[in-house]
Enzyme design. Sequence first.
Site, short mmCIF file in Angstrom:
data_model
loop_
_atom_site.label_atom_id
_atom_site.label_comp_id
_atom_site.label_asym_id
_atom_site.label_seq_id
_atom_site.Cartn_x
_atom_site.Cartn_y
_atom_site.Cartn_z
CE1 TYR A 293 -3.88 2.36 0.93
CE2 TYR A 293 -2.12 3.54 2.06
CZ TYR A 293 -3.40 3.50 1.54
OH TYR A 293 -4.20 4.61 1.62
CD GLU B 103 -6.17 4.24 -1.16
OE1 GLU B 103 -6.22 4.34 0.07
OE2 GLU B 103 -7.16 3.94 -1.87
#
Length: 395
Positions: A111, A199
């Site tokens: 991530y 993101e």
Amino acid sequence: MNLHEYQAKSLLSEFGITVPPGVLVGSADAVTDREQLPTSDSGRWVVKAQVHSGARGKAGGVRLVEDVDGVRQAARELIGTRLITAQSGPAGLPVDSLLVEPAADIRHEYYLAVTVDRALQRVVMIASPHGGMDIEAVAEAHPEAIHRAVINPTVGLVAYQARELAFALGLEAGQLKAFVALALNLYRAFVERDAALIEINPLASLAGGELAIVDAKVALDDNAEYRQGDWWQRRDIAQEDPAERKAIDHGLNYVSLDGNIACMVNGAGLAMATMDLIQHAGGMPANFLDVGGGTSAAKVTEAFKLILENPRVEAILVNIFGGIVRCDLIAEGIIEAAREVSLEVPTVVRLAGTNAEQGRRMLAESGLALTAEDDLSAAANRAVELANTSREAAR
């Protein structure tokens, strides 16, 4: 403003960030042969519904296919439907297009994101070795696996911070250079495109060791519309809540909620306090609505129209502090707006500030279903009481 995945990847590519080759499909007949699909070493492709929501895979919005027929089948089943995800709400979001990319041979998922930490008043880069899942779930289950680099706005993200994140992720030596370049370009994209969030989830390590952006999400700061006009022209309003879209068009700050007591307040902080008091009194707010400090009769009218479009609303609480604008002028605007929209929903109005007493008197003498209060707690309790009465009467 949220971007679709294909738009987000296009934006990132402008800053030298390598993204997978992809084809946007708008109908089942758009792809007629294999040559139109991006080259896939595995011979398989991923077909992804383009909606402003995460958790698409769990909702059936991401399909793994092996040929053109699979792409067509996914298009027939998805395009023109509404995809209901854990983040979309019960109404779902319209699927108007699909992104087709080659399936990747993923060895590990990470991530990586850039956002603003409002408590620190700094941009932060966040990384975790647990990718492919909601960062909130990672933070709850593995808080030690959340790594942050707090960025000094004067110098920006520096290479040593990116290397520290790479070490924290456990990347191999051969991946360090690629990760540092990615992180630096990601921060540059965040700043130059006035983003609120970028993101990458997941950032994948492939079988050959290279890093790949499997999915990307970008949200641009609404306040930067005047600087990012090219991107605002690509805004997909079909993905936005209709009421929230109307609010933006009229200069109102509106967010739909699940309760039955509508709020109309001037000032974001006061609006939050108002919603808290409604809950404290046993009710549930139906919305957040900030009409702004220098509100007008026209804005109040549009605010009432937005509120009344929600069929769950059983009472309205108007909480106005008359500082920039006098309370008697606000009361005049409320009365004018109530008459224009034929207001029948029980409405409590709390006025405080300049000429508040005169404003309350005007409301009481209007002959409309407006209850004037000078105490906010009393106004919240009264709104909850009226909502409960309306519900009982409806039964």
